[in-house]
Design a protein around this motif. Structure first.
Motif, PDB file in Angstrom:
ATOM      1  N   SER A 161      43.618  70.767  45.780  1.00 44.41           N
ATOM      2  CA  SER A 161      43.214  70.533  44.581  1.00 44.41           C
ATOM      3  C   SER A 161      42.553  69.177  44.308  1.00 44.41           C
ATOM      4  CB  SER A 161      44.528  70.571  43.641  1.00 44.41           C
ATOM      5  OG  SER A 161      45.293  69.446  43.848  1.00 44.41           O
ATOM      6  N   VAL A 162      42.000  68.646  43.294  1.00 47.54           N
ATOM      7  CA  VAL A 162      41.599  67.177  43.079  1.00 47.54           C
ATOM      8  C   VAL A 162      42.692  66.320  43.324  1.00 47.54           C
ATOM      9  CG1 VAL A 162      40.623  65.883  41.413  1.00 47.54           C
ATOM     10  CG2 VAL A 162      39.820  68.172  41.570  1.00 47.54           C
ATOM     11  N   ALA A 163      43.767  66.596  42.730  1.00 43.71           N
ATOM     12  CA  ALA A 163      44.988  65.491  43.045  1.00 43.71           C
ATOM     13  C   ALA A 163      45.155  65.519  44.574  1.00 43.71           C
ATOM     14  CB  ALA A 163      46.148  65.602  42.328  1.00 43.71           C
ATOM     15  N   THR A 164      45.447  66.795  45.165  1.00 42.54           N
ATOM     16  CA  THR A 164      45.633  66.655  46.708  1.00 42.54           C
ATOM     17  C   THR A 164      44.548  66.007  47.379  1.00 42.54           C
ATOM     18  OG1 THR A 164      46.882  68.514  46.344  1.00 42.54           O
ATOM     19  CG2 THR A 164      46.098  68.244  48.671  1.00 42.54           C
ATOM     20  N   ALA A 165      43.259  66.194  46.944  1.00 42.42           N
ATOM     21  CA  ALA A 165      42.039  65.588  47.662  1.00 42.42           C
ATOM     22  C   ALA A 165      42.009  64.253  47.415  1.00 42.42           C
ATOM     23  CB  ALA A 165      40.749  66.118  47.212  1.00 42.42           C
ATOM     24  N   ALA A 166      42.701  63.473  46.435  1.00 41.83           N
ATOM     25  CA  ALA A 166      42.843  62.220  46.158  1.00 41.83           C
ATOM     26  C   ALA A 166      43.784  61.632  47.306  1.00 41.83           C
ATOM     27  CB  ALA A 166      43.262  61.877  44.741  1.00 41.83           C
ATOM     28  N   VAL A 167      44.846  62.076  47.112  1.00 40.93           N
ATOM     29  CA  VAL A 167      46.002  61.619  48.124  1.00 40.93           C
ATOM     30  C   VAL A 167      45.513  61.866  49.615  1.00 40.93           C
ATOM     31  CG1 VAL A 167      48.375  61.867  48.589  1.00 40.93           C
ATOM     32  CG2 VAL A 167      47.821  62.176  46.469  1.00 40.93           C
ATOM     33  N   ASP A 168      44.683  62.775  50.015  1.00 40.21           N
ATOM     34  CA  ASP A 168      44.360  62.723  51.377  1.00 40.21           C
ATOM     35  C   ASP A 168      43.434  61.890  51.511  1.00 40.21           C
ATOM     36  OD1 ASP A 168      45.799  65.210  51.559  1.00 40.21           O
ATOM     37  OD2 ASP A 168      43.991  66.631  51.326  1.00 40.21           O
ATOM     38  N   SER A 169      42.516  61.432  50.573  1.00 33.16           N
ATOM     39  CA  SER A 169      41.457  60.461  50.608  1.00 33.16           C
ATOM     40  C   SER A 169      42.180  59.102  50.952  1.00 33.16           C
ATOM     41  CB  SER A 169      40.705  60.476  49.560  1.00 33.16           C
ATOM     42  OG  SER A 169      39.814  59.351  49.551  1.00 33.16           O
ATOM     43  N   GLU A 202      45.254  58.539  52.089  1.00 33.01           N
ATOM     44  CA  GLU A 202      45.980  58.395  53.477  1.00 33.01           C
ATOM     45  C   GLU A 202      44.960  58.254  54.531  1.00 33.01           C
ATOM     46  OE1 GLU A 202      50.118  60.873  53.317  1.00 33.01           O
ATOM     47  OE2 GLU A 202      48.334  62.074  53.234  1.00 33.01           O
ATOM     48  N   ALA A 203      43.667  58.892  54.289  1.00 28.79           N
ATOM     49  CA  ALA A 203      42.697  58.802  55.566  1.00 28.79           C
ATOM     50  C   ALA A 203      42.370  57.329  55.437  1.00 28.79           C
ATOM     51  CB  ALA A 203      41.472  59.633  55.040  1.00 28.79           C
ATOM     52  N   ARG A 204      42.456  56.615  54.301  1.00 26.09           N
ATOM     53  CA  ARG A 204      42.063  55.274  54.414  1.00 26.09           C
ATOM     54  C   ARG A 204      43.078  54.172  54.723  1.00 26.09           C
ATOM     55  NH1 ARG A 204      37.042  53.913  51.805  1.00 26.09           N
ATOM     56  NH2 ARG A 204      35.794  55.735  51.268  1.00 26.09           N
ATOM     57  N   MET A 205      44.481  54.554  54.346  1.00 25.91           N
ATOM     58  CA  MET A 205      45.296  53.654  54.546  1.00 25.91           C
ATOM     59  C   MET A 205      46.549  54.095  55.513  1.00 25.91           C
ATOM     60  SD  MET A 205      45.901  52.816  50.377  1.00 25.91           S
ATOM     61  CE  MET A 205      47.176  51.526  50.650  1.00 25.91           C
ATOM     62  N   GLY A 206      46.556  55.239  55.794  1.00 25.79           N
ATOM     63  CA  GLY A 206      47.596  55.698  56.729  1.00 25.79           C
ATOM     64  C   GLY A 206      48.917  55.991  55.911  1.00 25.79           C
ATOM     65  N   SER A 207      50.089  55.896  56.692  1.00 22.22           N
ATOM     66  CA  SER A 207      51.303  56.437  56.194  1.00 22.22           C
ATOM     67  C   SER A 207      51.394  55.534  54.635  1.00 22.22           C
ATOM     68  CB  SER A 207      52.140  56.046  57.065  1.00 22.22           C
ATOM     69  OG  SER A 207      53.626  56.228  56.293  1.00 22.22           O
ATOM     70  N   LEU A 208      52.005  56.212  53.822  1.00 22.82           N
ATOM     71  CA  LEU A 208      52.346  55.708  52.488  1.00 22.82           C
ATOM     72  C   LEU A 208      53.775  55.109  52.212  1.00 22.82           C
ATOM     73  CD1 LEU A 208      50.386  58.220  50.149  1.00 22.82           C
ATOM     74  CD2 LEU A 208      49.386  56.077  51.191  1.00 22.82           C
ATOM     75  N   ASP A 251      35.325  57.406  42.964  1.00 22.48           N
ATOM     76  CA  ASP A 251      35.349  58.242  41.831  1.00 22.48           C
ATOM     77  C   ASP A 251      35.504  59.747  42.492  1.00 22.48           C
ATOM     78  OD1 ASP A 251      32.857  59.282  42.470  1.00 22.48           O
ATOM     79  OD2 ASP A 251      31.838  57.988  40.900  1.00 22.48           O
ATOM     80  N   ILE A 252      35.476  60.884  41.346  1.00 22.09           N
ATOM     81  CA  ILE A 252      35.716  62.253  41.731  1.00 22.09           C
ATOM     82  C   ILE A 252      34.510  62.843  42.761  1.00 22.09           C
ATOM     83  CG2 ILE A 252      34.472  62.952  39.591  1.00 22.09           C
ATOM     84  CD1 ILE A 252      36.960  64.899  39.519  1.00 22.09           C
ATOM     85  N   ASP A 253      33.472  62.395  42.505  1.00 22.86           N
ATOM     86  CA  ASP A 253      32.109  62.817  43.298  1.00 22.86           C
ATOM     87  C   ASP A 253      32.408  62.428  44.788  1.00 22.86           C
ATOM     88  OD1 ASP A 253      30.939  63.719  41.033  1.00 22.86           O
ATOM     89  OD2 ASP A 253      29.908  61.721  40.652  1.00 22.86           O
ATOM     90  N   THR A 254      33.485  61.666  45.306  1.00 18.53           N
ATOM     91  CA  THR A 254      33.450  61.415  46.583  1.00 18.53           C
ATOM     92  C   THR A 254      34.530  62.382  47.306  1.00 18.53           C
ATOM     93  OG1 THR A 254      35.386  59.763  46.297  1.00 18.53           O
ATOM     94  CG2 THR A 254      33.186  58.912  45.990  1.00 18.53           C
ATOM     95  N   LEU A 255      35.287  63.046  46.544  1.00 19.81           N
ATOM     96  CA  LEU A 255      36.330  63.663  47.044  1.00 19.81           C
ATOM     97  C   LEU A 255      35.949  65.035  47.811  1.00 19.81           C
ATOM     98  CD1 LEU A 255      38.814  63.547  43.846  1.00 19.81           C
ATOM     99  CD2 LEU A 255      38.664  62.534  46.111  1.00 19.81           C
TER     100      LEU A 255
END
Length: 416
Positions: free
Chosen positions: A149-157, A159-165, A285-289
Motif C-alpha cells: 500500500s501507499v502507507a507501506t511504501a512510505a514506511v519502506d522508504s 527504513e531504506a533511508r534510515m535503517g531501524s526505527l 512526495d507520493i510520486d517517489t514511492l
C-alpha cells in the motif's frame, strides 16, 4: 493539476449534487484517491454529457481555470468505462498493483453518491459488481499478497533511508485512513516514539488509543512536533499547506545537527515545496514511492492473467444485465397482462362452480400458475438471451410481442 481537482470529503455531497444537476447526467459517482479523480456517469448523450462534466470540473471549485483541461483528461465510453472500473477495483490500475486501500475508496465513493441521490440502477449495479470483482481478485489470486500500500511504501522508504526505527521518533500528520494505516505500519516496525497530530485532537487521541501507544497532538503544536521528530509522514485532507517552510525552518533552527525526513503522501499535498530547500530537510512526495516497492510486486504481477479472467467474467455479467434491462418493461407488461387474464378467468370459473372446496380452488389456482409460467418462460428467456447477444433482433422481438399481446409499446425502444 492533481491538487487543483481534489475534492474535500466535506464537499463531496455538494459536488455530486451539482454534477447530478446537469440535465445530461442521469447518474454519477466520483472516485477520488491519492492519485486520481474519476467521474463515472450515465449520460443521455455522450458528447453533451462529456461537455457538461468538463464544465463541472472547471467551475465547481474555481469558476474558471487558466490551463488546458483537455490535456489532463482521459475518457472511456461504454464497455471501456466498465472495464476500467473493474481494473481499478481489482488493483490492476493502481500505482501500487493490488493495493488494498482501493476497495475501501471505491466503496466510499459509491456510498457518497448514494447519500447525494446521484446513484440510479446503473451505478448501483456497476459498483456492486466492481466491488465483488475486487473481492474475488483478492480471494482467488495472489494479487493482494505482499502488502504494498501507499502507507507501506512510505514506511519502506523511511527504513531504506534510515535503517531501524527502534530509536527514532516518527510523527504522523493526519488521522484519516492513510494516516491511520501509516501509524499502524510504523508501530508494527517497532518505531521508538510515535507522535500523532490531527486538526481535531480527539481523532488523534482515538488513533493513539487504537494503537495502544503514542502521543496525541493538536496541529497547532506543529513546530514542536517537527522539532522532536526524525521523520514525518503527512496525509491530511487540508486544502492549504499544513507544513509551511516557515514552520519547518523554525523547527530546524532548534535542531541544527539532526536531519529531518518528510514524506508527504497527501493529495492535495500538505507540504510547501520550498521546504525542500531548507538545509537538513529531505522532502519526498507520493510520486517517489512507486520505485520503493517494485521489487516486492513480482508475485502480484504473476497473478495478472488470473485477475484479467475475473475482469472478463464480471464485465460480461454487467454487459448482459445492462443490455437485458431494456427488455424489463416488455417482460413486466407481458407478465402483468397474462396474470390479469389468468385471474379474470379463474374468478369466472369460481363463480360458475360455487361448490368447489378450498382445496379444489387451491389446486386450480396452482395449476393455472404453472401453465402460465410454462407458457411465458420461452418468450421471456428468448428476449433476455437476444438482448445479451443481438440488439437489433431483440428489439424486433420486443416489438413483435408488443403487437401480438397489445402491450402498447411499453419498452423504451432502445438497446444500448
Amino acid at each position: 493539476m492533481r491538487e487543483s481537482h481534489a475534492f474535500p470529503t466535506s464537499r463531496m455531497t455538494e459536488a455530486l449534487q451539482m454534477l447530478h444537476g446537469y440535465d445530461a447526467v442521469n447518474e454519477a459517482v466520483m472516485l477520488q484517491t491519492c492519485g486520481r479523480l474519476e467521474i463515472y456517469a450515465e449520460v443521455d448523450e455522450f458528447e453533451r454529457g462529456a461537455e457538461q462534466i468538463k464544465t463541472f470540473l472547471t467551475q465547481f471549485r474555481h469558476g474558471t481555470i487558466a490551463f488546458d483541461l483537455e490535456s489532463y483528461l482521459y475518457t472511456h465510453l461504454g464497455r471501456e468505462a466498465v472495464e476500467h472500473l473493474l481494473r481499478v477495483t481489482t488493483g490492476l490500475d493502481s500505482m501500487l498493483i493490488g493495493e488494498a486501500e482501493i476497495l475501501g475508496q471505491v466503496k466510499s465513493a459509491y456510498l457518497h453518491a448514494q447519500r447525494a441521490g446521484a446513484c440510479g440502477s446503473s451505478m448501483h449495479k456497476l459498483f456492486r459488481e466492481a466491488l465483488n470483482a475486487g473481492k474475488a481478485a483478492r480471494t482467488q489470486t495472489t494479487i493482494g499478497e505482499e502488502s504494498a500500500s501507499v502507507a507501506t511504501a512510505a514506511v519502506d522508504s523511511i527504513e531504506a533511508r534510515m535503517g531501524s526505527l527502534e530509536d527514532r521518533c516518527a510523527a504522523v500528520i493526519g488521522a484519516g485512513a492513510m494516516g491511520r494505516s501509516a501509524a499502524r505500519r510504523l508501530r508494527s516496525r517497532g518505531v521508538g516514539t510515535l507522535l500523532v497530530a490531527n486538526r481535531t485532537h480527539t481523532r488523534a487521541q482515538e488513533l493513539v488509543g487504537e494503537l495502544g501507544s503514542g502521543i496525541a497532538h493538536d496541529l497547532r503544536e506543529i513546530t514542536s512536533i517537527l522539532e522532536a521528530a526524525d521523520v514525518v509522514i503527512s496525509s491530511t485532507e487540508a486544502s492549504t499547506f499544513v507544513l509551511t517552510a516557515a514552520d519547518v525552518a523554525e523547527a530546524m533552527a532548534r535542531r541544527p545537527q539532526r536531519p529531518l525526513l518528510i514524506l508527504d503522501i497527501a493529495v492535495p499535498r500538505d507540504s510547501d515545496p520550498d521546504i525542500a530547500d531548507i538545509e537538513g530537510v529531505t522532502l519526498l512526495d507520493i510520486d517517489t514511492l512507486k520505485s520503493v516497492v517494485d521489487d516486492r510486486l513480482e508475485r502480484r504481477r504473476q497473478a495478472i492473467p488470473q485477475v484479467e479472467e475475473i475482469i472478463v467474467e464480471y464485465l460480461e455479467r454487467f454487459r448482459t444485465w445492462y443490455q437485458a434491462r431494456t427488455t424489463v418493461p416488455t417482460i413486466a407488461a407481458l407478465t402483468e397482462r397474462a396474470e390479469t387474464i389468468r385471474n379474470t378467468e379463474i374468478e369466472r370459473l369460481f363463480a360458475r362452480l360455487p361448490d368447489l372446496t378450498p382445496r379444489e380452488r387451491m389446486l386450480i389456482v396452482g395449476s393455472s400458475l404453472t401453465m402460465l409460467s410454462k407458457l411465458l418462460h420461452p418468450a421471456v428467456t428468448t428476449i433476455r438471451e437476444k438482448a445479451g447477444s443481438d440488439r437489433s433482433e431483440a428489439l424486433a422481438f420486443t416489438r413483435l410481442l408488443d403487437e401480438l399481446f397489445s402491450l402498447d409499446g411499453t419498452h423504451n425502444g432502445r438497446l444500448r
